[in-house]
Design an enzyme around this catalytic site. Structure first.
Site, PDB file in Angstrom:
ATOM      1  N   ARG A 215       0.813  -1.221   0.000  1.00 15.78           N
ATOM      2  CA  ARG A 215       0.000   0.000   0.000  1.00 15.78           C
ATOM      3  C   ARG A 215       0.845   1.269   0.000  1.00 15.78           C
ATOM      4  NH1 ARG A 215      -3.811  -1.687   4.722  1.00 15.78           N
ATOM      5  NH2 ARG A 215      -2.872  -3.752   4.672  1.00 15.78           N
TER       6      ARG A 215
ATOM      7  N   GLU B   6       2.701  -9.768  14.504  1.00 18.49           N
ATOM      8  CA  GLU B   6       1.937 -10.293  15.633  1.00 18.49           C
ATOM      9  C   GLU B   6       2.060 -11.819  15.674  1.00 18.49           C
ATOM     10  OE1 GLU B   6      -2.081  -9.024  15.534  1.00 18.49           O
ATOM     11  OE2 GLU B   6      -2.516  -9.762  17.554  1.00 18.49           O
TER      12      GLU B   6
HETATM   13  C1  PRP Z   1      -0.014  -3.284   6.637  1.00 17.53           C
HETATM   14  C2  PRP Z   1       0.063  -1.794   6.388  1.00 17.53           C
HETATM   15  C3  PRP Z   1       1.464  -1.461   6.849  1.00 17.53           C
HETATM   16  C4  PRP Z   1       1.708  -2.466   7.976  1.00 17.53           C
HETATM   17  C5  PRP Z   1       1.613  -1.794   9.316  1.00 17.53           C
HETATM   18  O1  PRP Z   1       0.614  -3.933   5.566  1.00 17.53           O
HETATM   19  O2  PRP Z   1      -0.116  -1.499   4.997  1.00 17.53           O
HETATM   20  O3  PRP Z   1       2.406  -1.674   5.808  1.00 17.53           O
HETATM   21  O4  PRP Z   1       0.691  -3.478   7.858  1.00 17.53           O
HETATM   22  O5  PRP Z   1       1.790  -2.713  10.373  1.00 17.53           O
HETATM   23  P1  PRP Z   1       2.868  -2.572  11.501  1.00 17.53           P
HETATM   24  O6  PRP Z   1       3.025  -1.097  11.838  1.00 17.53           O
HETATM   25  O7  PRP Z   1       2.311  -3.350  12.652  1.00 17.53           O
HETATM   26  O8  PRP Z   1       4.150  -3.149  10.991  1.00 17.53           O
HETATM   27  P2  PRP Z   1       0.531  -5.499   5.290  1.00 17.53           P
HETATM   28  O9  PRP Z   1       1.810  -6.132   5.780  1.00 17.53           O
HETATM   29  O10 PRP Z   1      -0.743  -6.028   5.858  1.00 17.53           O
HETATM   30  O11 PRP Z   1       0.523  -5.686   3.722  1.00 17.53           O
HETATM   31  P3  PRP Z   1       0.059  -4.860   2.427  1.00 17.53           P
HETATM   32  O12 PRP Z   1       0.466  -3.414   2.539  1.00 17.53           O
HETATM   33  O13 PRP Z   1       0.809  -5.562   1.349  1.00 17.53           O
HETATM   34  O14 PRP Z   1      -1.439  -4.994   2.288  1.00 17.53           O
HETATM   35 MG    MG Z   2       1.532  -2.546   4.069  1.00 17.70          MG
END
Ligand code: PRP
Ligand code: MG
Length: 178
Positions: free
Chosen positions: A63, A100
């Site tokens: 994202r 987590e």
């Molecule tokens: C989500 C979000 C951040 C991260 C935040 O990404 O987009 O990158 O989690 O979490 P944190 O502060 O606890 O590390 P995700 O890893 O779910 O993947 P995506 O962006 O590919 O959907």
């Molecule tokens: Mg992410």
């Protein structure tokens, strides 16, 4: 407070119990559907970072790839993707981080960022802060200076900001009920 922030916040959809029970998912796809709110989001970052001598915007898969490139173009910086493992074809450096449940990893192409470059790290959201920490580690390992981390959304109750070792974090919207 900037009058554009309220409009941005109202366009972020909160989806309860996604992707699993108890999680209030912050869905930025609804923000992207509104050209005014999406432009306001990018403009707020650009107004903050233009003229700050930032030469690289590093965006975090997936994202962070939505918000990073328009900021990079507008401030005249290069864009460097920080990707999940085994996606980049060249020589990479890798940084693991704790989630987590389990671990994940970010990778960056060797040579994409030179020592001494001033970098901005961009993602959509900070939760625990583990992802941003890994991104900063990659940039600092190659000798770049991380000027700031920028996210659209912060979940303050998860205290991710405290994990950033004092590195400045700029967010547009806080979401209090996680
Ligand atoms: C989500 C979000 C951040 C991260 C935040 O990404 O987009 O990158 O989690 O979490 P944190 O502060 O606890 O590390 P995700 O890893 O779910 O993947 P995506 O962006 O590919 O959907
Ligand atoms: Mg992410």
């Amino acid at each position: 407070q900037d009058p554009r922030l309220h409009g941005i916040k109202t366009k972020i959809r909160v989806v309860p119990n996604f992707p699993k029970s108890g999680i209030m998912f912050q869905d930025i796809t609804t923000l992207l559907l509104d050209p005014k709110a999406f432009k306001d989001t990018i403009d707020l970052f650009v107004e903050r970072y233009k003229g700050k001598n930032i030469s690289v915007v590093a965006g975090i898969e997936a994202r962070g790839f939505i918000f990073g490139p328009p900021i990079a173009l507008a401030i005249g910086a290069k864009f460097v993707p920080l990707r999940k493992p085994r996606k980049l074809p060249g020589k990479v450096i890798s940084q693991e981080y704790i989630l987590e449940y389990g671990r994940d990893c970010l990778e960056m192409h060797v040579g994409a960022v030179e020592p001494g470059e001033r970098a901005l790290v961009v993602d959509d959201l900070i939760a625990t802060g583990g992802t941003l920490c890994a991104a900063m580690d990659l940039l600092e390992r190659v000798g770049a200076e991380v000027v700031e981390c920028a996210c659209v959304i912060e979940l303050p109750e998860l205290k991710g900001r405290e994990r950033l070792n004092g590195k400045p974090l700029y967010v547009l919207v806080e979401y209090a009920e996680i």
